[in-house]
Design a protein around this motif. Sequence first.
Motif, PDB file in Angstrom:
ATOM      1  N   UNK A  47     -17.992   5.487 -43.228  1.00  0.00           N
ATOM      2  CA  UNK A  47     -18.942   5.064 -42.192  1.00  0.00           C
ATOM      3  C   UNK A  47     -18.662   3.609 -41.888  1.00  0.00           C
ATOM      4  N   UNK A  48     -18.535   3.277 -40.606  1.00  0.00           N
ATOM      5  CA  UNK A  48     -18.281   1.903 -40.176  1.00  0.00           C
ATOM      6  C   UNK A  48     -19.504   1.380 -39.443  1.00  0.00           C
ATOM      7  N   UNK A  49     -19.926   0.186 -39.782  1.00  0.00           N
ATOM      8  CA  UNK A  49     -21.126  -0.412 -39.203  1.00  0.00           C
ATOM      9  C   UNK A  49     -20.763  -1.709 -38.488  1.00  0.00           C
ATOM     10  N   UNK A  50     -21.158  -1.806 -37.217  1.00  0.00           N
ATOM     11  CA  UNK A  50     -20.952  -3.012 -36.420  1.00  0.00           C
ATOM     12  C   UNK A  50     -22.208  -3.861 -36.507  1.00  0.00           C
ATOM     13  N   UNK A  51     -22.052  -5.106 -36.926  1.00  0.00           N
ATOM     14  CA  UNK A  51     -23.188  -6.022 -37.026  1.00  0.00           C
ATOM     15  C   UNK A  51     -22.825  -7.363 -36.404  1.00  0.00           C
ATOM     16  N   UNK A  52     -23.840  -8.204 -36.083  1.00  0.00           N
ATOM     17  CA  UNK A  52     -23.536  -9.562 -35.617  1.00  0.00           C
ATOM     18  C   UNK A  52     -22.848 -10.349 -36.732  1.00  0.00           C
ATOM     19  N   UNK A  53     -22.002 -11.306 -36.383  1.00  0.00           N
ATOM     20  CA  UNK A  53     -21.303 -12.077 -37.417  1.00  0.00           C
ATOM     21  C   UNK A  53     -22.232 -13.064 -38.107  1.00  0.00           C
ATOM     22  N   UNK A  54     -21.890 -13.399 -39.333  1.00  0.00           N
ATOM     23  CA  UNK A  54     -22.630 -14.449 -40.019  1.00  0.00           C
ATOM     24  C   UNK A  54     -22.326 -15.813 -39.435  1.00  0.00           C
ATOM     25  N   UNK A  55     -21.072 -15.999 -38.973  1.00  0.00           N
ATOM     26  CA  UNK A  55     -20.636 -17.262 -38.379  1.00  0.00           C
ATOM     27  C   UNK A  55     -20.003 -16.975 -37.025  1.00  0.00           C
ATOM     28  N   UNK A  56     -20.788 -17.080 -35.937  1.00  0.00           N
ATOM     29  CA  UNK A  56     -20.258 -16.754 -34.604  1.00  0.00           C
ATOM     30  C   UNK A  56     -19.094 -17.639 -34.169  1.00  0.00           C
ATOM     31  N   UNK A  57     -18.920 -18.777 -34.807  1.00  0.00           N
ATOM     32  CA  UNK A  57     -17.798 -19.649 -34.461  1.00  0.00           C
ATOM     33  C   UNK A  57     -16.479 -19.101 -34.998  1.00  0.00           C
ATOM     34  N   UNK A  58     -16.553 -18.200 -36.000  1.00  0.00           N
ATOM     35  CA  UNK A  58     -15.355 -17.693 -36.638  1.00  0.00           C
ATOM     36  C   UNK A  58     -15.061 -16.232 -36.321  1.00  0.00           C
ATOM     37  N   UNK A  59     -16.071 -15.485 -35.871  1.00  0.00           N
ATOM     38  CA  UNK A  59     -15.869 -14.049 -35.653  1.00  0.00           C
ATOM     39  C   UNK A  59     -16.809 -13.548 -34.568  1.00  0.00           C
ATOM     40  N   UNK A  60     -16.406 -12.450 -33.912  1.00  0.00           N
ATOM     41  CA  UNK A  60     -17.256 -11.828 -32.891  1.00  0.00           C
ATOM     42  C   UNK A  60     -18.220 -10.818 -33.511  1.00  0.00           C
ATOM     43  N   UNK A  61     -17.809 -10.212 -34.636  1.00  0.00           N
ATOM     44  CA  UNK A  61     -18.623  -9.172 -35.258  1.00  0.00           C
ATOM     45  C   UNK A  61     -18.463  -9.238 -36.771  1.00  0.00           C
ATOM     46  N   UNK A  62     -19.396  -8.597 -37.456  1.00  0.00           N
ATOM     47  CA  UNK A  62     -19.238  -8.279 -38.863  1.00  0.00           C
ATOM     48  C   UNK A  62     -18.896  -6.797 -38.958  1.00  0.00           C
ATOM     49  N   UNK A  63     -17.896  -6.480 -39.752  1.00  0.00           N
ATOM     50  CA  UNK A  63     -17.360  -5.124 -39.873  1.00  0.00           C
ATOM     51  C   UNK A  63     -17.587  -4.658 -41.309  1.00  0.00           C
ATOM     52  N   UNK A  64     -18.491  -3.669 -41.469  1.00  0.00           N
ATOM     53  CA  UNK A  64     -18.823  -3.165 -42.802  1.00  0.00           C
ATOM     54  C   UNK A  64     -18.312  -1.734 -42.955  1.00  0.00           C
ATOM     55  N   UNK A  65     -17.834  -1.411 -44.157  1.00  0.00           N
ATOM     56  CA  UNK A  65     -17.189  -0.127 -44.427  1.00  0.00           C
ATOM     57  C   UNK A  65     -17.844   0.509 -45.645  1.00  0.00           C
ATOM     58  N   UNK A  66     -18.273   1.765 -45.476  1.00  0.00           N
ATOM     59  CA  UNK A  66     -18.884   2.503 -46.578  1.00  0.00           C
ATOM     60  C   UNK A  66     -18.112   3.792 -46.815  1.00  0.00           C
ATOM     61  N   UNK A  67     -17.772   4.039 -48.066  1.00  0.00           N
ATOM     62  CA  UNK A  67     -17.078   5.274 -48.415  1.00  0.00           C
ATOM     63  C   UNK A  67     -18.024   6.467 -48.391  1.00  0.00           C
ATOM     64  N   UNK A  68     -17.431   7.651 -48.490  1.00  0.00           N
ATOM     65  CA  UNK A  68     -18.225   8.878 -48.450  1.00  0.00           C
ATOM     66  C   UNK A  68     -19.195   8.978 -49.622  1.00  0.00           C
ATOM     67  N   UNK A  69     -18.907   8.279 -50.724  1.00  0.00           N
ATOM     68  CA  UNK A  69     -19.820   8.305 -51.874  1.00  0.00           C
ATOM     69  C   UNK A  69     -20.927   7.260 -51.773  1.00  0.00           C
ATOM     70  N   UNK A  70     -20.971   6.523 -50.651  1.00  0.00           N
ATOM     71  CA  UNK A  70     -22.023   5.532 -50.425  1.00  0.00           C
ATOM     72  C   UNK A  70     -21.671   4.131 -50.848  1.00  0.00           C
ATOM     73  N   UNK A  71     -20.517   3.934 -51.481  1.00  0.00           N
ATOM     74  CA  UNK A  71     -20.124   2.601 -51.928  1.00  0.00           C
ATOM     75  C   UNK A  71     -19.567   1.782 -50.767  1.00  0.00           C
ATOM     76  N   UNK A  72     -19.868   0.486 -50.772  1.00  0.00           N
ATOM     77  CA  UNK A  72     -19.338  -0.404 -49.743  1.00  0.00           C
ATOM     78  C   UNK A  72     -18.019  -0.983 -50.220  1.00  0.00           C
ATOM     79  N   UNK A  73     -17.027  -1.026 -49.322  1.00  0.00           N
ATOM     80  CA  UNK A  73     -15.701  -1.514 -49.684  1.00  0.00           C
ATOM     81  C   UNK A  73     -15.270  -2.640 -48.750  1.00  0.00           C
ATOM     82  N   UNK A  74     -14.144  -3.277 -49.121  1.00  0.00           N
ATOM     83  CA  UNK A  74     -13.780  -4.534 -48.477  1.00  0.00           C
ATOM     84  C   UNK A  74     -12.957  -4.377 -47.208  1.00  0.00           C
ATOM     85  N   UNK A  75     -12.126  -3.328 -47.137  1.00  0.00           N
ATOM     86  CA  UNK A  75     -11.127  -3.275 -46.088  1.00  0.00           C
ATOM     87  C   UNK A  75     -10.773  -1.831 -45.757  1.00  0.00           C
ATOM     88  N   UNK A  76     -10.406  -1.594 -44.512  1.00  0.00           N
ATOM     89  CA  UNK A  76      -9.912  -0.284 -44.082  1.00  0.00           C
ATOM     90  C   UNK A  76      -9.130  -0.490 -42.794  1.00  0.00           C
TER      91      UNK A  76
END
Length: 278
Positions: free
Chosen positions: A47-76
């Motif tokens: 599951x991929x979640x689009x959120x506002x960035x923590x630092x708008x000067x450095x990024x347009x979005x925050x990109x969060x990734x959750x595996x099928x078992x519910x765990x959040x991971x760093x990269x995909x």
Amino acid sequence: MRLEFTKMHGLGNDFVVIDGIRQNVRLDEPTLRHLADRHFGIGCDQILLVEPPGDPAQALFRYRIFNADGSEVEQCGNGARCFARFVREQGLTEAREIPVETLGGRIVLHVEDDEQVRVDMGRPEFAPARIPLLAEAEADAYTLDVQGHSITLGAVSMGNPHAVILVDDVASAPVHEIGPIIERHASFPRRVNVGFAALRDRGHVDLRVFERGVGETLACGSGAAAAMAVLRRRGLVDDNLEATLPGGTLVLSWTGQAEAPVWLTGPATTVFNGWIDL
């Protein structure tokens, strides 16, 4: 709660993508597992979640990734390409160069004129503490005891931990036998994604990946980047590499220089839009 979503895939590695900017989203672990369930939910690898960035000067979005078992991971990497396609299709940005925050650090997504997406996956991290891997010293290869057998593998972080095992043929590789054992091996305190790579020549590799918290997927972008990094460091491949996975082919490049990022290019496909009552 009614949740709108988009089903997408990158070479068969499939995702439920959720806009967390224009709708209120509450995703706890049971909800994530339900969304990913192929029988009672929507069905996906992540599951991929689009959120506002923590630092708008450095990024347009925050990109969060959750595996099928519910765990959040760093990269995909496949998810990153779908993320870029999603935010443009949904009118969240018109940019073709899209910097995003991830749990594994800032990455930059580039949407090409043909709508393929090129991803700056960041520089490979080989230091054991950065992977993380419990090892006395950094090495090109490590040996693990797996049920009384010695397994030789390379290890790297591409924002998330990866082990890469060289095999003669991916079709007969013991992906489902030793993949889950290495995933949870005590040497990897945060678990690990396990790639099985067979070299065709210096420009081509066949690859299967047993993903942490998911199982084998049809494609794994960060796994392909990890294979590139491990094989290039050993001098087994050139600066440009095609990685053929069960779902299709990804194109990678890395100069082998310590500060240089691995680049990953491939398609992203929208399947359908929908909503689900939770």
